[in-house]
Design a protein around this motif. Structure first.
Motif, PDB file in Angstrom:
ATOM      1  N   LEU A 139       0.832  -1.205   0.000  1.00 58.57           N
ATOM      2  CA  LEU A 139       0.000   0.000   0.000  1.00 58.57           C
ATOM      3  C   LEU A 139       0.866   1.255   0.000  1.00 58.57           C
ATOM      4  O   LEU A 139       0.576   2.222  -0.714  1.00 58.57           O
ATOM      5  CB  LEU A 139      -0.923  -0.019   1.221  1.00 58.57           C
ATOM      6  CG  LEU A 139      -2.203   0.805   1.147  1.00 58.57           C
ATOM      7  CD1 LEU A 139      -3.062   0.393  -0.040  1.00 58.57           C
ATOM      8  CD2 LEU A 139      -2.989   0.659   2.455  1.00 58.57           C
ATOM      9  N   ALA A 140       1.962   1.243   0.778  1.00 61.94           N
ATOM     10  CA  ALA A 140       2.860   2.401   0.818  1.00 61.94           C
ATOM     11  C   ALA A 140       3.533   2.619  -0.538  1.00 61.94           C
ATOM     12  O   ALA A 140       3.712   3.765  -0.974  1.00 61.94           O
ATOM     13  CB  ALA A 140       3.919   2.198   1.901  1.00 61.94           C
ATOM     14  N   ILE A 141       3.892   1.534  -1.215  1.00 63.61           N
ATOM     15  CA  ILE A 141       4.499   1.651  -2.551  1.00 63.61           C
ATOM     16  C   ILE A 141       3.494   2.230  -3.539  1.00 63.61           C
ATOM     17  O   ILE A 141       3.822   3.107  -4.351  1.00 63.61           O
ATOM     18  CB  ILE A 141       5.016   0.274  -3.023  1.00 63.61           C
ATOM     19  CG1 ILE A 141       6.146  -0.211  -2.116  1.00 63.61           C
ATOM     20  CG2 ILE A 141       5.480   0.335  -4.482  1.00 63.61           C
ATOM     21  CD1 ILE A 141       6.586  -1.638  -2.373  1.00 63.61           C
ATOM     22  N   ARG A 142       2.252   1.756  -3.457  1.00 64.61           N
ATOM     23  CA  ARG A 142       1.198   2.299  -4.326  1.00 64.61           C
ATOM     24  C   ARG A 142       0.972   3.780  -4.050  1.00 64.61           C
ATOM     25  O   ARG A 142       0.737   4.560  -4.977  1.00 64.61           O
ATOM     26  CB  ARG A 142      -0.098   1.523  -4.119  1.00 64.61           C
ATOM     27  CG  ARG A 142      -0.177   0.245  -4.919  1.00 64.61           C
ATOM     28  CD  ARG A 142      -1.502  -0.452  -4.820  1.00 64.61           C
ATOM     29  NE  ARG A 142      -2.625   0.385  -4.448  1.00 64.61           N
ATOM     30  CZ  ARG A 142      -3.879  -0.047  -4.359  1.00 64.61           C
ATOM     31  NH1 ARG A 142      -4.168  -1.310  -4.600  1.00 64.61           N
ATOM     32  NH2 ARG A 142      -4.852   0.760  -4.021  1.00 64.61           N
ATOM     33  N   ASP A 143       1.025   4.166  -2.783  1.00 67.70           N
ATOM     34  CA  ASP A 143       0.804   5.567  -2.423  1.00 67.70           C
ATOM     35  C   ASP A 143       1.888   6.482  -2.996  1.00 67.70           C
ATOM     36  O   ASP A 143       1.678   7.687  -3.126  1.00 67.70           O
ATOM     37  CB  ASP A 143       0.744   5.728  -0.906  1.00 67.70           C
ATOM     38  CG  ASP A 143      -0.547   5.172  -0.312  1.00 67.70           C
ATOM     39  OD1 ASP A 143      -1.500   4.924  -1.088  1.00 67.70           O
ATOM     40  OD2 ASP A 143      -0.597   4.955   0.915  1.00 67.70           O
ATOM     41  N   MET A 144       3.056   5.899  -3.324  1.00 70.39           N
ATOM     42  CA  MET A 144       4.123   6.684  -3.955  1.00 70.39           C
ATOM     43  C   MET A 144       3.875   6.870  -5.451  1.00 70.39           C
ATOM     44  O   MET A 144       4.599   7.607  -6.116  1.00 70.39           O
ATOM     45  CB  MET A 144       5.473   6.002  -3.751  1.00 70.39           C
ATOM     46  CG  MET A 144       5.978   5.992  -2.323  1.00 70.39           C
ATOM     47  SD  MET A 144       7.664   5.298  -2.258  1.00 70.39           S
ATOM     48  CE  MET A 144       8.618   6.630  -3.040  1.00 70.39           C
ATOM     49  N   GLY A 145       2.864   6.192  -5.976  1.00 71.92           N
ATOM     50  CA  GLY A 145       2.550   6.316  -7.393  1.00 71.92           C
ATOM     51  C   GLY A 145       3.058   5.174  -8.246  1.00 71.92           C
ATOM     52  O   GLY A 145       2.902   5.198  -9.476  1.00 71.92           O
ATOM     53  N   TYR A 146       3.653   4.146  -7.610  1.00 71.17           N
ATOM     54  CA  TYR A 146       4.143   2.988  -8.360  1.00 71.17           C
ATOM     55  C   TYR A 146       3.086   1.888  -8.369  1.00 71.17           C
ATOM     56  O   TYR A 146       2.324   1.728  -7.411  1.00 71.17           O
ATOM     57  CB  TYR A 146       5.421   2.428  -7.724  1.00 71.17           C
ATOM     58  CG  TYR A 146       6.581   3.385  -7.724  1.00 71.17           C
ATOM     59  CD1 TYR A 146       7.169   3.807  -8.914  1.00 71.17           C
ATOM     60  CD2 TYR A 146       7.111   3.860  -6.525  1.00 71.17           C
ATOM     61  CE1 TYR A 146       8.237   4.683  -8.911  1.00 71.17           C
ATOM     62  CE2 TYR A 146       8.186   4.735  -6.510  1.00 71.17           C
ATOM     63  CZ  TYR A 146       8.741   5.146  -7.712  1.00 71.17           C
ATOM     64  OH  TYR A 146       9.799   6.020  -7.695  1.00 71.17           O
TER      65      TYR A 146
END
Length: 275
Positions: free
Chosen positions: A79-86
């Motif tokens: 989820l944190a990686i997705r929140d970075m836009g990846y």
């Protein structure tokens, strides 16, 4: 968007956004740990700071495409990686972890070990293994498999627990085979063909408390088994002057990672490597 069906020979979608392997291997990780982690991740200073360190290293060493979060548990890092836009794909063998990740809105999710997923060689743009490799009996074989699956120039992001002297009953409960130093982690990566771009320790403030409160009592026979309530208390964010000091130390670690500097010691190791 990654097309899962195009890069795997052993996965089938049985639920919307959730892929399952046709075979199922065992893992050295207690099933109950997924539920426990799901309870504490949101408020745990440890899980939150690890996410921030991972985000910092991704910012300095960006992935070439989707990040496959191998053994990613409940999807807290995904989820944190997705929140970075990846784009991020969770790969997790525990059905409990997969259900928790789906509840968090994560998709796609692959319910499988790395081996059972059947990914084709040179198809994964990037991968993360965050506190995973220590659960694998043959870490070099596991890392060699990962090297084979990454595209040329694909990046691998890793965190592992540090220093065997910090071994305690918590490592036994979690199904760990070993703890690492920066040197042994780098050697394992190089042995299977990775080029190591960056390594550092993180959680510089924790080795002494872990040794005093976990490792030493365990060796003296004063601490046996896992006290769940105590574990919850240890993960809560500290308040007052001590809490502020901890935040300042954590901020210093983040700035060091963003600069590419190495933190000289800590209770975890972090590395970035590429094929």
């Amino acid at each position: 968007m990654i097309q899962i069906e195009a890069i795997s020979t052993n996965l089938e979608m049985r639920e919307p956004g959730v892929w399952f392997a046709r075979s199922r291997s065992g893992v050295s990780y207690p099933e109950s740990a997924s539920s426990w982690c799901f309870e504490v991740e949101q408020y745990s200073f440890w899980f939150r700071h690890r996410n921030r360190c991972i985000s910092a290293v991704l910012e300095r060493f960006p992935p070439a495409g989707a990040v496959f979060d191998i053994g990613g548990g409940n999807g807290f890092v995904t989820l944190a990686i997705r929140d970075m836009g990846y784009e991020a794909v969770l790969v997790e063998p525990s059905i409990v972890g997969v259900q928790n990740a789906v509840a968090r809105g994560i998709s796609p999710v692959v319910c499988a070990t790395l081996e059972d997923a059947g990914f084709c060689p040179q198809t994964l743009p990037a991968a993360g293994m965050f506190d995973v490799v220590e659960h694998i009996a043959d870490d070099r074989l596991f890392l060699s498999t990962m090297h084979r699956l990454l595209i040329p120039g694909g990046r691998l992001y890793i965190t592992v627990p540090a220093y065997n002297i910090l071994w305690s009953d918590e490592d036994d409960y979690a199904g760990h085979y070993r703890r690492y130093t920066r040197y042994t982690l780098v050697q394992a990566l190089k042995d299977v063909g990775f080029h190591v771009e960056y390594t550092t320790y993180i959680f510089a403030m924790l080795p002494l408390p872990i040794f005093a409160l976990r490792s030493l009592p365990c060796r003296l026979g004063l601490r046996r088994g896992i006290n769940v309530e105590q574990e919850r208390r240890e993960h809560r964010q500290m308040r007052g002057i001590i809490g502020r000091l901890v935040e300042l130390l954590f901020e210093a670690e983040l700035h060091a990672i963003l600069r590419g500097s190495q933190i000289p010691f800590g209770s975890s190791c972090m590395a970035v490597a590429c094929t």
